[in-house]
Enzyme design. Structure first.
Site, PDB file in Angstrom:
ATOM      1  N   THR A 153       0.874  -1.184   0.000  1.00 46.85           N
ATOM      2  CA  THR A 153       0.000   0.000   0.000  1.00 46.85           C
ATOM      3  C   THR A 153       0.907   1.228   0.000  1.00 46.85           C
ATOM      4  OG1 THR A 153      -0.231  -0.232   2.414  1.00 46.85           O
ATOM      5  CG2 THR A 153      -2.018  -1.085   1.055  1.00 46.85           C
ATOM      6  N   LYS A 179       4.106  -7.151   3.991  1.00 50.82           N
ATOM      7  CA  LYS A 179       3.881  -5.745   3.680  1.00 50.82           C
ATOM      8  C   LYS A 179       3.571  -5.013   4.976  1.00 50.82           C
ATOM      9  CE  LYS A 179       0.646  -3.533   3.175  1.00 50.82           C
ATOM     10  NZ  LYS A 179       0.083  -2.458   4.099  1.00 50.82           N
ATOM     11  N   THR A 190      -0.976  -1.743   9.047  1.00 49.37           N
ATOM     12  CA  THR A 190      -1.631  -2.924   8.529  1.00 49.37           C
ATOM     13  C   THR A 190      -0.511  -3.841   8.069  1.00 49.37           C
ATOM     14  OG1 THR A 190      -3.417  -1.500   7.856  1.00 49.37           O
ATOM     15  CG2 THR A 190      -3.484  -3.667   6.978  1.00 49.37           C
ATOM     16  N   GLU A 276       6.204   4.713   7.182  1.00 50.19           N
ATOM     17  CA  GLU A 276       5.754   5.831   6.346  1.00 50.19           C
ATOM     18  C   GLU A 276       6.570   7.088   6.633  1.00 50.19           C
ATOM     19  OE1 GLU A 276       1.155   4.400   5.673  1.00 50.19           O
ATOM     20  OE2 GLU A 276       1.614   5.735   7.341  1.00 50.19           O
ATOM     21  N   ASN A 402      -0.450  10.392   5.812  1.00 47.85           N
ATOM     22  CA  ASN A 402      -1.651  10.012   6.550  1.00 47.85           C
ATOM     23  C   ASN A 402      -2.716  11.102   6.658  1.00 47.85           C
ATOM     24  OD1 ASN A 402      -1.393   7.156   7.714  1.00 47.85           O
ATOM     25  ND2 ASN A 402       0.631   8.041   8.037  1.00 47.85           N
ATOM     26  N   SER A 407      -8.193   9.877   0.555  1.00 51.37           N
ATOM     27  CA  SER A 407      -8.456  10.601  -0.689  1.00 51.37           C
ATOM     28  C   SER A 407      -7.237  10.656  -1.609  1.00 51.37           C
ATOM     29  CB  SER A 407      -8.931  12.013  -0.396  1.00 51.37           C
ATOM     30  OG  SER A 407      -8.007  12.682   0.443  1.00 51.37           O
TER      31      SER A 407
END
Length: 407
Positions: A153, A179, A190, A276, A402, A407
């Site tokens: 992702t 992942k 996740t 991230e 984040n 969107s």
């Protein structure tokens, strides 16, 4: 043990594939398949979050009921979490479709999902994706790599590894892919991890090996302190290596467990380092502890500290933040006995001795902390136990990703 090239297709009898189903992403693959030529024994660990995604509930039922499996269908983009009865029904429809197309038992089809929480899966796209996967599956190394890419992702790179060991004159292989980048704070993000092996092994042995090792690998990483609704680690064993059955409390079991640990630790560290917005993998190692649990609690507190993570991002040897995190971790130790050092490819430097700063070079400390992999070692001088935890630095990039993830 030998590290070899590959991932989930490295073990005998396993195939994989990737496909672009357009579930959420329009410019990349977003579905993956792991397939075994023979039914597999399964073991798994799952999120401890009370809010569990539909595929977690589905897979846990299969593992708990000791069903054998020949296929794992995974999608990225939509997590199928907080989707109620409809989301669980989509798991059933996915399993039935995979069973029909692949010719396997629907009761053993495992499912993985990752992505946005709360959205329903476009089931017709998912079904078409399974058909594409069935046509593209193969045992080549590249098939495994493409599958590892398809489950990403916000990950910046695929995560896969494979190793071989010899048991009773037979070569046994363990491969894996994972992942994870955000919502990473497993308690079994996740985070998904899929492990394949051709070992002949008892179900009791494989379950024990996986459950104990998860505690020292995936459960010792953190990116942002959020335990996901979808955390899943699955281990499939098809027995095609032909070795003498591995049983609990044997030399062969210890060898298998050691190899499994190597695979899990590698994947866990890859997840932590790919947090991230991260620019560095950050390891906290606590030594000289009375118990392993004491060391684990202290180490995990350090990698979870946002202040420490921000200091790592700024290449700042702000050791007070580390000692502070250890102090509120919930494990007793004497701060006036702690030695602390930073280490990376750029060298090693002692920062404090017996709880007090030593005369060190800030310039050298900054150089060490500017590396992509950094270790802080805290010796608390109370015993001979130790533990490591892994995290990453905290940068503006985490907010950028984040703030508008949906969107």
């Amino acid at each position: 043990m030998e590290v070899i090239k590959g991932g989930v297709t490295a073990a005998k009898g396993f195939e994989a594939a990737a496909a672009a189903a357009g579930i959420k992403y329009q410019d990349r693959t977003d579905m993956a398949l792991i397939y075994s030529k023979k039914p597999c024994k399964t073991a798994g660990t799952f999120t401890t979050n009370l809010v569990k995604a539909a595929p977690v509930k589905w897979d846990k039922k299969i593992v708990d009921e000791k069903q054998k499996s020949q296929a794992v269908v995974i999608n990225s983009g939509i997590a199928n979490a907080c989707t109620g009865a409809e989301g669980y029904e989509y798991c059933r429809e996915t399993a039935e479709e995979a069973a029909d197309i692949l010719g396997v038992d629907k009761d053993g089809v495992l499912i993985g999902s990752t992505g946005v929480i709360g959205m329903q899966l476009p089931i017709e796209k998912l079904k078409k994706g399974i058909e594409l996967l069935s046509k593209k599956k193969g045992s080549a190394i590249e098939n495994g790599t493409e599958a590892a890419k398809a489950i990403m992702t916000t990950d910046t790179c695929e995560k896969e590894i494979a190793v071989t060991i010899e048991i009773g004159g037979k070569t046994v292989t363990i491969g894996g892919m994972a992942k994870g980048s955000g919502m990473i704070h497993p308690n079994m993000c996740t985070m998904l991890s899929f492990l394949t092996t051709d070992a002949v092994i008892s179900r009791k042995a494989m379950c024990a090996a996986l459950r104990s090792d998860v505690e020292d690998t995936y459960n010792m990483i953190s990116v942002d302190g959020d335990t996901s609704t979808n955390d899943t680690v699955l281990l499939l064993a098809n027995g095609m290596a032909g070795n003498e059955k591995i049983k609990l409390d044997t030399e062969a079991y210890e060898k298998f467990k050691e190899a499994l640990h190597y695979v899990n630790e590698y994947l866990a560290k890859k997840i932590a380092g790919d947090g991230e917005g991260a620019t560095a993998l950050f390891e906290a190692k606590v030594t000289g502890a009375k118990t392993k649990e004491q060391a684990k609690v202290l180490a995990k507190a350090v990698v979870c500290s946002n202040l420490t993570k921000a200091a790592i991002a700024g290449h700042d040897a702000n050791w007070g933040r580390i000692l502070c995190a250890m102090g509120y971790a919930g494990a007793e130790f004497d701060p006036e006995k702690v030695d602390l050092a930073f280490e990376s490819a750029a060298g090693k430097i002692e920062i404090i001795k017996n709880g007090v700063a030593v005369d060190y070079s800030e310039e050298k400390a900054t150089e060490i902390l500017s590396s992509p992999e950094i270790t802080v070692t805290a010796d608390i001088k109370e015993g001979d136990k130790w533990a490591s935890a892994w995290g990453c630095d905290l940068t503006h990039g985490y907010i950028d990703i984040n703030a508008d993830y949906r969107s």
